[in-house]
Design a protein around this motif. Structure first.
Motif, PDB file in Angstrom:
ATOM      1  N   ALA A   1       0.840  -1.207   0.000  1.00  0.00           N
ATOM      2  CA  ALA A   1       0.000   0.000   0.000  1.00  0.00           C
ATOM      3  C   ALA A   1       0.870   1.250   0.000  1.00  0.00           C
ATOM      4  CB  ALA A   1      -0.920  -0.004   1.220  1.00  0.00           C
ATOM      5  N   ILE A   2       1.913   1.234   0.813  1.00  0.00           N
ATOM      6  CA  ILE A   2       2.839   2.370   0.871  1.00  0.00           C
ATOM      7  C   ILE A   2       3.608   2.499  -0.440  1.00  0.00           C
ATOM      8  CG2 ILE A   2       4.893   3.275   2.031  1.00  0.00           C
ATOM      9  CD1 ILE A   2       3.842   1.887   4.595  1.00  0.00           C
ATOM     10  N   ALA A   3       4.046   1.380  -0.998  1.00  0.00           N
ATOM     11  CA  ALA A   3       4.808   1.404  -2.247  1.00  0.00           C
ATOM     12  C   ALA A   3       3.974   1.939  -3.410  1.00  0.00           C
ATOM     13  CB  ALA A   3       5.321  -0.003  -2.567  1.00  0.00           C
ATOM     14  N   LYS A   4       2.703   1.564  -3.449  1.00  0.00           N
ATOM     15  CA  LYS A   4       1.826   2.056  -4.517  1.00  0.00           C
ATOM     16  C   LYS A   4       1.632   3.565  -4.412  1.00  0.00           C
ATOM     17  CE  LYS A   4      -0.771  -2.271  -5.005  1.00  0.00           C
ATOM     18  NZ  LYS A   4      -2.089  -2.929  -4.811  1.00  0.00           N
ATOM     19  N   ALA A   5       1.410   4.046  -3.182  1.00  0.00           N
ATOM     20  CA  ALA A   5       1.263   5.490  -2.993  1.00  0.00           C
ATOM     21  C   ALA A   5       2.548   6.210  -3.370  1.00  0.00           C
ATOM     22  CB  ALA A   5       0.883   5.790  -1.548  1.00  0.00           C
ATOM     23  N   ALA A   6       3.690   5.662  -2.973  1.00  0.00           N
ATOM     24  CA  ALA A   6       4.975   6.294  -3.253  1.00  0.00           C
ATOM     25  C   ALA A   6       5.268   6.342  -4.746  1.00  0.00           C
ATOM     26  CB  ALA A   6       6.089   5.551  -2.519  1.00  0.00           C
ATOM     27  N   ALA A   7       4.875   5.294  -5.474  1.00  0.00           N
ATOM     28  CA  ALA A   7       5.131   5.255  -6.914  1.00  0.00           C
ATOM     29  C   ALA A   7       4.418   6.388  -7.641  1.00  0.00           C
ATOM     30  CB  ALA A   7       4.698   3.901  -7.479  1.00  0.00           C
ATOM     31  N   ILE A   8       3.190   6.678  -7.227  1.00  0.00           N
ATOM     32  CA  ILE A   8       2.435   7.762  -7.868  1.00  0.00           C
ATOM     33  C   ILE A   8       2.870   9.121  -7.321  1.00  0.00           C
ATOM     34  CG2 ILE A   8       0.134   8.720  -8.258  1.00  0.00           C
ATOM     35  CD1 ILE A   8       0.787   6.145  -9.812  1.00  0.00           C
ATOM     36  N   ALA A   9       3.165   9.194  -6.027  1.00  0.00           N
ATOM     37  CA  ALA A   9       3.619  10.459  -5.441  1.00  0.00           C
ATOM     38  C   ALA A   9       4.923  10.933  -6.068  1.00  0.00           C
ATOM     39  CB  ALA A   9       3.782  10.301  -3.931  1.00  0.00           C
ATOM     40  N   LYS A  10       5.741   9.992  -6.500  1.00  0.00           N
ATOM     41  CA  LYS A  10       7.025  10.348  -7.108  1.00  0.00           C
ATOM     42  C   LYS A  10       6.841  11.098  -8.412  1.00  0.00           C
ATOM     43  CE  LYS A  10      11.415   8.273  -8.572  1.00  0.00           C
ATOM     44  NZ  LYS A  10      12.179   6.999  -8.689  1.00  0.00           N
ATOM     45  N   ILE A  11       5.823  10.743  -9.186  1.00  0.00           N
ATOM     46  CA  ILE A  11       5.600  11.402 -10.480  1.00  0.00           C
ATOM     47  C   ILE A  11       4.552  12.517 -10.392  1.00  0.00           C
ATOM     48  CG2 ILE A  11       6.369   9.443 -11.845  1.00  0.00           C
ATOM     49  CD1 ILE A  11       3.504   8.598 -12.212  1.00  0.00           C
ATOM     50  N   HIS A  12       3.848  12.594  -9.245  1.00  0.00           N
ATOM     51  CA  HIS A  12       2.882  13.670  -9.002  1.00  0.00           C
ATOM     52  C   HIS A  12       3.156  14.260  -7.613  1.00  0.00           C
ATOM     53  CE1 HIS A  12       0.336  12.840 -12.541  1.00  0.00           C
ATOM     54  NE2 HIS A  12       0.619  11.571 -12.308  1.00  0.00           N
ATOM     55  N   PRO A  13       4.266  14.977  -7.456  1.00  0.00           N
ATOM     56  CA  PRO A  13       4.702  15.426  -6.129  1.00  0.00           C
ATOM     57  C   PRO A  13       3.773  16.431  -5.460  1.00  0.00           C
ATOM     58  CG  PRO A  13       6.055  16.403  -7.857  1.00  0.00           C
ATOM     59  CD  PRO A  13       5.213  15.369  -8.517  1.00  0.00           C
ATOM     60  N   ASN A  14       2.899  17.078  -6.212  1.00  0.00           N
ATOM     61  CA  ASN A  14       1.988  18.063  -5.627  1.00  0.00           C
ATOM     62  C   ASN A  14       0.649  17.459  -5.213  1.00  0.00           C
ATOM     63  OD1 ASN A  14       3.821  20.228  -5.975  1.00  0.00           O
ATOM     64  ND2 ASN A  14       3.205  20.414  -8.131  1.00  0.00           N
ATOM     65  N   ALA A  15       0.468  16.193  -5.476  1.00  0.00           N
ATOM     66  CA  ALA A  15      -0.827  15.551  -5.211  1.00  0.00           C
ATOM     67  C   ALA A  15      -0.817  14.791  -3.895  1.00  0.00           C
ATOM     68  CB  ALA A  15      -1.171  14.593  -6.351  1.00  0.00           C
ATOM     69  N   TRP A  16      -1.999  14.628  -3.342  1.00  0.00           N
ATOM     70  CA  TRP A  16      -2.225  13.690  -2.251  1.00  0.00           C
ATOM     71  C   TRP A  16      -2.548  12.347  -2.891  1.00  0.00           C
ATOM     72  CZ3 TRP A  16      -1.681  14.421   2.966  1.00  0.00           C
ATOM     73  CH2 TRP A  16      -1.448  15.746   3.380  1.00  0.00           C
ATOM     74  N   VAL A  17      -1.915  11.298  -2.408  1.00  0.00           N
ATOM     75  CA  VAL A  17      -2.052   9.988  -3.044  1.00  0.00           C
ATOM     76  C   VAL A  17      -2.539   8.959  -2.027  1.00  0.00           C
ATOM     77  CG1 VAL A  17      -0.926   8.191  -4.396  1.00  0.00           C
ATOM     78  CG2 VAL A  17      -0.172  10.575  -4.617  1.00  0.00           C
ATOM     79  N   ILE A  18      -3.486   8.141  -2.465  1.00  0.00           N
ATOM     80  CA  ILE A  18      -3.997   7.042  -1.646  1.00  0.00           C
ATOM     81  C   ILE A  18      -3.548   5.731  -2.275  1.00  0.00           C
ATOM     82  CG2 ILE A  18      -6.057   5.850  -0.819  1.00  0.00           C
ATOM     83  CD1 ILE A  18      -7.502   8.592  -1.041  1.00  0.00           C
ATOM     84  N   GLY A  19      -2.841   4.933  -1.497  1.00  0.00           N
ATOM     85  CA  GLY A  19      -2.447   3.606  -1.949  1.00  0.00           C
ATOM     86  C   GLY A  19      -3.117   2.548  -1.086  1.00  0.00           C
ATOM     87  N   SER A  20      -3.450   1.416  -1.674  1.00  0.00           N
ATOM     88  CA  SER A  20      -4.100   0.361  -0.907  1.00  0.00           C
ATOM     89  C   SER A  20      -3.718  -0.996  -1.468  1.00  0.00           C
ATOM     90  CB  SER A  20      -5.625   0.532  -0.928  1.00  0.00           C
ATOM     91  OG  SER A  20      -6.251  -0.426  -0.091  1.00  0.00           O
ATOM     92  N   ASP A  21      -3.699  -1.978  -0.598  1.00  0.00           N
ATOM     93  CA  ASP A  21      -3.411  -3.347  -1.036  1.00  0.00           C
ATOM     94  C   ASP A  21      -4.147  -4.313  -0.124  1.00  0.00           C
ATOM     95  OD1 ASP A  21      -1.558  -5.031  -2.875  1.00  0.00           O
ATOM     96  OD2 ASP A  21      -1.355  -5.951  -0.903  1.00  0.00           O
ATOM     97  N   GLN A  22      -4.513  -5.449  -0.688  1.00  0.00           N
ATOM     98  CA  GLN A  22      -5.207  -6.477   0.092  1.00  0.00           C
ATOM     99  C   GLN A  22      -4.591  -7.838  -0.165  1.00  0.00           C
ATOM    100  OE1 GLN A  22      -9.253  -8.234  -0.849  1.00  0.00           O
ATOM    101  NE2 GLN A  22      -9.816  -6.950   0.883  1.00  0.00           N
ATOM    102  N   ALA A  23      -4.445  -8.597   0.898  1.00  0.00           N
ATOM    103  CA  ALA A  23      -3.960  -9.971   0.783  1.00  0.00           C
ATOM    104  C   ALA A  23      -4.725 -10.841   1.766  1.00  0.00           C
ATOM    105  CB  ALA A  23      -2.462 -10.046   1.054  1.00  0.00           C
ATOM    106  N   ALA A  24      -4.989 -12.062   1.364  1.00  0.00           N
ATOM    107  CA  ALA A  24      -5.672 -13.020   2.231  1.00  0.00           C
ATOM    108  C   ALA A  24      -4.648 -13.973   2.832  1.00  0.00           C
ATOM    109  CB  ALA A  24      -6.714 -13.800   1.434  1.00  0.00           C
TER     110      ALA A  24
END
Length: 202
Positions: free
Chosen positions: A54-77
């Motif tokens: 979840a953190i990695a997904k948010a970081a990947a988008i935040a890196k290319i959109h530094p002015n945006a607020w980014v929500i990352g999420s992940d689910q595993a069973a």
């Protein structure tokens, strides 16, 4: 940070389920799919993996959109310590359901809110008990709903609810893919108004 309601909000996901859930909060946003390797690390627990991704997904988008607020999420069973992911096809989905019938499976749904040097994340656990059902019932369900993009191969928001004996969670949308109670708290802590002010949306 200025008026957060007017700053870009991005959901780091290609999931239609997460898009639909986030839309409930009334905040304008766009969704962008992150490029993240989702394979587990050696000796990594299922809950830890969900939170890391979840953190990695948010970081990947935040890196290319530094002015945006980014929500990352992940689910595993988690089935007895083993991560159960998205099946991708009928055969793998049937195998998942066969292994999970009569069993208690723990779903970990992590969410992260990130902006510049700000980051906050939480993991929400959901305990799901699957009914002990025959193969014919499982096959009929898979042919009906084709839940091949869902971890655990059963859509609780659809016909998959009939495969379940019980669901225990403090955050009812977590099992669908995005824990809105937890996310609302993270966004409020960051300074967002939820529900958003009418003036902010004009």
């Amino acid at each position: 940070m200025g008026n957060l309601q007017t700053q870009p909000l991005i959901l780091a996901s290609s999931s239609i389920y997460r898009r639909d859930l986030l839309a409930r909060l009334g905040l304008p946003f766009e969704a962008i799919s992150p490029e993240v390797d989702e394979h587990p690390l050696p000796n990594e627990g299922v809950a830890a993996m969900a939170l890391r991704l979840a953190i990695a997904k948010a970081a990947a988008i935040a890196k290319i959109h530094p002015n945006a607020w980014v929500i990352g999420s992940d689910q595993a069973a988690d089935l007895h310590g083993e991560a159960i992911g998205k099946p991708g096809n009928f055969d793998k989905a049937l195998l998942q359901l066969q292994r999970m019938r009569g069993q208690t499976v723990h779903f970990h749904t992590a969410v992260c809110v990130m902006h510049a040097d700000y980051s906050a994340a939480i993991n929400v656990a959901t305990e799901v008990r699957f009914r002990d059902l025959p193969d014919a019932t499982l096959i009929d369900y898979l042919k009906f709903e084709q839940p091949y993009d869902c971890a655990g191969s059963a859509k609780c928001e659809g016909m998959g609810i009939a495969l379940l004996e019980s669901i225990r969670s403090d955050d009812p949308t977590a099992l669908i893919g995005l824990p809105l109670i937890a996310l609302s708290g993270l966004l409020r802590d960051a300074g967002f108004e939820i529900p958003p002010s009418r003036n902010d949306l004009q």
